[in-house]
Every structure is written in structure tokens, then in C-alpha cells.
Scaffold this motif. Structure first.
Motif, PDB file in Angstrom:
ATOM      1  N   GLU A  89       0.773  -1.206   0.044  1.00 36.02           N
ATOM      2  CA  GLU A  89      -0.035  -0.148   0.099  1.00 36.02           C
ATOM      3  C   GLU A  89       0.815   1.224   0.073  1.00 36.02           C
ATOM      4  N   GLY A  90       0.621   2.501  -0.799  1.00 34.85           N
ATOM      5  CA  GLY A  90       1.321   3.391  -1.069  1.00 34.85           C
ATOM      6  C   GLY A  90       2.745   3.503  -2.014  1.00 34.85           C
ATOM      7  N   THR A  91       2.949   2.138  -2.251  1.00 33.24           N
ATOM      8  CA  THR A  91       4.107   2.023  -3.355  1.00 33.24           C
ATOM      9  C   THR A  91       3.779   2.186  -4.715  1.00 33.24           C
ATOM     10  N   ASP A  92       4.529   3.250  -5.479  1.00 30.81           N
ATOM     11  CA  ASP A  92       4.114   3.427  -6.810  1.00 30.81           C
ATOM     12  C   ASP A  92       5.057   2.440  -7.404  1.00 30.81           C
ATOM     13  N   LEU A  93       4.646   1.422  -8.184  1.00 31.87           N
ATOM     14  CA  LEU A  93       5.641   0.602  -9.151  1.00 31.87           C
ATOM     15  C   LEU A  93       5.795   1.034 -10.465  1.00 31.87           C
ATOM     16  N   ALA A  94       5.055   2.158 -10.716  1.00 35.03           N
ATOM     17  CA  ALA A  94       5.234   2.586 -12.130  1.00 35.03           C
ATOM     18  C   ALA A  94       6.436   3.445 -12.287  1.00 35.03           C
ATOM     19  N   ALA A  95       7.178   3.720 -11.361  1.00 37.49           N
ATOM     20  CA  ALA A  95       8.465   4.143 -11.322  1.00 37.49           C
ATOM     21  C   ALA A  95       9.571   3.160 -11.826  1.00 37.49           C
ATOM     22  N   GLN A 118       9.911   3.742 -15.758  1.00 39.16           N
ATOM     23  CA  GLN A 118      10.310   4.919 -16.342  1.00 39.16           C
ATOM     24  C   GLN A 118      11.667   5.135 -16.672  1.00 39.16           C
ATOM     25  N   GLY A 119      12.094   5.695 -17.974  1.00 42.77           N
ATOM     26  CA  GLY A 119      13.415   5.915 -18.269  1.00 42.77           C
ATOM     27  C   GLY A 119      14.315   4.603 -18.234  1.00 42.77           C
ATOM     28  N   VAL A 120      13.805   3.558 -18.656  1.00 37.33           N
ATOM     29  CA  VAL A 120      14.398   2.077 -18.830  1.00 37.33           C
ATOM     30  C   VAL A 120      14.557   1.760 -20.540  1.00 37.33           C
ATOM     31  N   TYR A 121      15.105   0.657 -20.794  1.00 30.78           N
ATOM     32  CA  TYR A 121      15.036   0.111 -21.978  1.00 30.78           C
ATOM     33  C   TYR A 121      13.698  -0.344 -22.604  1.00 30.78           C
ATOM     34  N   THR A 122      13.346  -0.410 -23.549  1.00 31.53           N
ATOM     35  CA  THR A 122      12.047  -0.837 -24.089  1.00 31.53           C
ATOM     36  C   THR A 122      11.796  -2.050 -24.310  1.00 31.53           C
ATOM     37  N   GLN A 123      12.758  -2.941 -24.637  1.00 35.69           N
ATOM     38  CA  GLN A 123      12.436  -4.567 -24.990  1.00 35.69           C
ATOM     39  C   GLN A 123      13.833  -5.312 -24.381  1.00 35.69           C
ATOM     40  N   LEU A 124      13.771  -6.006 -23.501  1.00 40.36           N
ATOM     41  CA  LEU A 124      14.359  -7.160 -22.958  1.00 40.36           C
ATOM     42  C   LEU A 124      15.061  -7.847 -24.030  1.00 40.36           C
ATOM     43  N   ALA A 138      20.288 -15.336   3.502  1.00 39.69           N
ATOM     44  CA  ALA A 138      21.093 -16.291   4.160  1.00 39.69           C
ATOM     45  C   ALA A 138      21.992 -17.061   3.394  1.00 39.69           C
ATOM     46  N   ALA A 139      21.444 -17.664   2.204  1.00 35.15           N
ATOM     47  CA  ALA A 139      22.471 -18.326   1.295  1.00 35.15           C
ATOM     48  C   ALA A 139      23.056 -17.209   0.281  1.00 35.15           C
ATOM     49  N   ALA A 140      24.506 -17.188   0.598  1.00 39.74           N
ATOM     50  CA  ALA A 140      25.447 -16.549  -0.180  1.00 39.74           C
ATOM     51  C   ALA A 140      25.251 -16.342  -1.727  1.00 39.74           C
ATOM     52  N   THR A 141      24.925 -17.562  -2.323  1.00 42.86           N
ATOM     53  CA  THR A 141      24.680 -17.832  -3.753  1.00 42.86           C
ATOM     54  C   THR A 141      23.228 -17.196  -4.133  1.00 42.86           C
ATOM     55  N   THR A 142      22.381 -16.808  -3.416  1.00 43.75           N
ATOM     56  CA  THR A 142      21.178 -16.247  -3.666  1.00 43.75           C
ATOM     57  C   THR A 142      21.228 -14.805  -3.652  1.00 43.75           C
ATOM     58  N   GLY A 143      22.235 -14.035  -3.286  1.00 44.76           N
ATOM     59  CA  GLY A 143      22.253 -12.614  -3.135  1.00 44.76           C
ATOM     60  C   GLY A 143      22.178 -12.056  -4.330  1.00 44.76           C
ATOM     61  N   VAL A 144      21.445 -11.137  -4.671  1.00 49.07           N
ATOM     62  CA  VAL A 144      21.091 -10.408  -6.222  1.00 49.07           C
ATOM     63  C   VAL A 144      21.585  -8.943  -6.067  1.00 49.07           C
ATOM     64  N   GLN A 145      22.106  -8.542  -7.147  1.00 50.34           N
ATOM     65  CA  GLN A 145      22.590  -7.102  -7.466  1.00 50.34           C
ATOM     66  C   GLN A 145      22.012  -6.707  -8.549  1.00 50.34           C
ATOM     67  N   ILE A 146      20.970  -5.738  -8.756  1.00 55.21           N
ATOM     68  CA  ILE A 146      20.315  -5.069  -9.931  1.00 55.21           C
ATOM     69  C   ILE A 146      20.923  -3.839 -10.027  1.00 55.21           C
ATOM     70  N   PRO A 147      21.899  -3.814 -11.085  1.00 55.40           N
ATOM     71  CA  PRO A 147      22.506  -2.329 -11.461  1.00 55.40           C
ATOM     72  C   PRO A 147      21.829  -1.615 -12.165  1.00 55.40           C
ATOM     73  N   GLY A 148      21.981  -0.295 -12.336  1.00 52.55           N
ATOM     74  CA  GLY A 148      21.424   0.707 -13.297  1.00 52.55           C
ATOM     75  C   GLY A 148      20.012   0.818 -13.100  1.00 52.55           C
ATOM     76  N   LEU A 149      19.520   0.780 -12.014  1.00 53.08           N
ATOM     77  CA  LEU A 149      18.171   1.261 -11.708  1.00 53.08           C
ATOM     78  C   LEU A 149      18.186   2.815 -11.508  1.00 53.08           C
ATOM     79  N   THR A 150      17.197   3.402 -11.947  1.00 60.03           N
ATOM     80  CA  THR A 150      16.962   4.941 -11.744  1.00 60.03           C
ATOM     81  C   THR A 150      16.577   5.020 -10.165  1.00 60.03           C
ATOM     82  N   GLN A 151      17.162   6.195  -9.735  1.00 55.23           N
ATOM     83  CA  GLN A 151      16.849   6.442  -8.307  1.00 55.23           C
ATOM     84  C   GLN A 151      15.470   6.171  -7.984  1.00 55.23           C
ATOM     85  N   ALA A 152      14.682   6.720  -8.588  1.00 56.17           N
ATOM     86  CA  ALA A 152      12.787   6.412  -8.191  1.00 56.17           C
ATOM     87  C   ALA A 152      12.625   4.793  -8.302  1.00 56.17           C
TER      88      ALA A 152
END
Length: 193
Positions: A14-20, A23-29, A159-173
Motif C-alpha cells: 500500500e502506498g508504493t508506486d511501481l510505475a517508477a 520509467q526511463g528504462v530500455y523498452t525491450q529485454l 542467508a544463502a550467499a549464492t542467492t544474493g542479487v545485485q540489480i545495477p542501473g536502476l533509476t533512483q526512483a
């Protein structure tokens, strides 16, 4: 198309805007064209094109430092052995810079009912699913160059070191919206060890 609860899209906190997130991302994976590629049904969110520019600039700085150091050592101090490691570093850095835009377009993440799935790679594909209830830490970081381009990296630790994820290149919003959503959902799905 009916989705199972496992693949159903996440209901935002509730209150979280996932539209962000879109915005400002690549258009096709970008995905592999082969029939045996890894696939999931759902909506993939992508990273900002500014990530590729930031990485190109950082690699360019490394390249400039290596060239200057090689010139100083090679001509100034007559250390001719320096051309071999400098040449290897220069070739590898230029190759990285050439493929970097394609790599950036292959990075994506999907919010599902029970987990977040992160994917990267075209030739060597990697998909990691992190259950919301197993997240211990959600961290946003910015380096000085990334801060100049207005992008962040979101890191999820489990807790499992192998499942840690880093998502780079996100806009601040997008990073803030994703962090708030993940924290909100993780609190409702907390599981015991």
C-alpha cells in the motif's frame, strides 16, 4: 491467460508506486534467440540506458589510466615489458566496452507473487529467484559516476550467499520504489529458519 499464484504478478504494498520501475528504462529485454533459452511468463522490468553510459565512462577512465601508465613506464623509464600487460588490459577493456550495451539490455527483473526473479546474460544466461520471505537486507548503493548519471544498484541479501542479487542501473526512483515494495512484501512473508 490464467496465471498460477506462483507466477502471478506482485500486488504492491500500500502506498508504493511501481510505475517508477518502468520509467526511463530500455523498452525491450534482449533475450537469446535459441529455442532452448530460459523463459518465464510475466512482466520483465529493465534497467536504465544510463547504466551502459556510466559503465562505458568508467571503463574509459581505466583505459586512460592504463595507457598513461604504459606510456610513462615504456618511454619515460624504458621498461619495455609493460607493453604486454598493458596491451592485454587494453584489449580486454575495449572488448568489454563493445559488448556492454548488449549486456545491459539483457538485464531484467520480474516481481512475482512469492519471489523476485533476476536475469542477465544472452550467451551465458543466469536467472536467480529470491523468495521474499528469505530476504534479510535490501541495500541501495551509488558510486560517484553512477550518482552523476542518477542511477543506483539495489542489492538483496539472503542467508544463502549464492542467492544474493545485485540489480545495477536502476533509476533512483525505481530503486526506492523497488526497495520499499520488497521490504513491505518481505515483512508479510517472513519465514522462520
Amino acid at each position: 491467460m490464467t496465471q498460477s499464484s506462483e507466477n502471478a504478478p506482485l500486488n504492491p504494498a500500500e502506498g508504493t508506486d511501481l510505475a517508477a520501475l518502468d520509467q526511463g528504462v530500455y523498452t525491450q529485454l534482449r533475450t537469446a534467440r535459441h529455442d532452448a533459452r530460459l523463459e518465464l511468463d510475466g512482466t520483465w522490468h529493465q534497467i536504465s540506458p544510463r547504466y551502459a553510459v556510466s559503465q562505458l565512462l568508467q571503463n574509459g577512465i581505466v583505459l586512460a589510466i592504463v595507457v598513461v601508465a604504459a606510456l610513462v613506464l615504456g618511454f619515460g623509464l624504458e621498461q619495455h615489458w609493460v607493453w604486454i600487460p598493458a596491451g592485454v588490459i587494453i584489449v580486454l577493456t575495449v572488448a568489454t566496452m563493445v559488448i556492454l550495451p548488449r549486456q545491459a539490455r539483457a538485464i531484467g527483473y520480474m516481481l512475482r507473487a512469492d519471489d523476485i526473479v533476476f536475469r542477465k546474460g544472452i550467451l551465458w544466461q543466469r536467472m536467480i529467484a529470491v523468495p521474499y520471505g528469505r530476504m534479510q537486507l535490501v541495500d541501495i548503493t551509488q558510486g560517484p559516476v553512477d550518482r552523476g548519471f542518477g542511477i543506483s544498484q539495489l542489492k538483496m541479501v539472503t542467508a544463502a550467499a549464492t542467492t544474493g542479487v545485485q540489480i545495477p542501473g536502476l533509476t533512483q526512483a525505481a530503486a526506492e520504489a523497488l526497495r520499499d515494495t520488497l521490504i513491505g512484501v518481505a515483512e508479510t512473508r517472513r519465514t522462520g529458519l
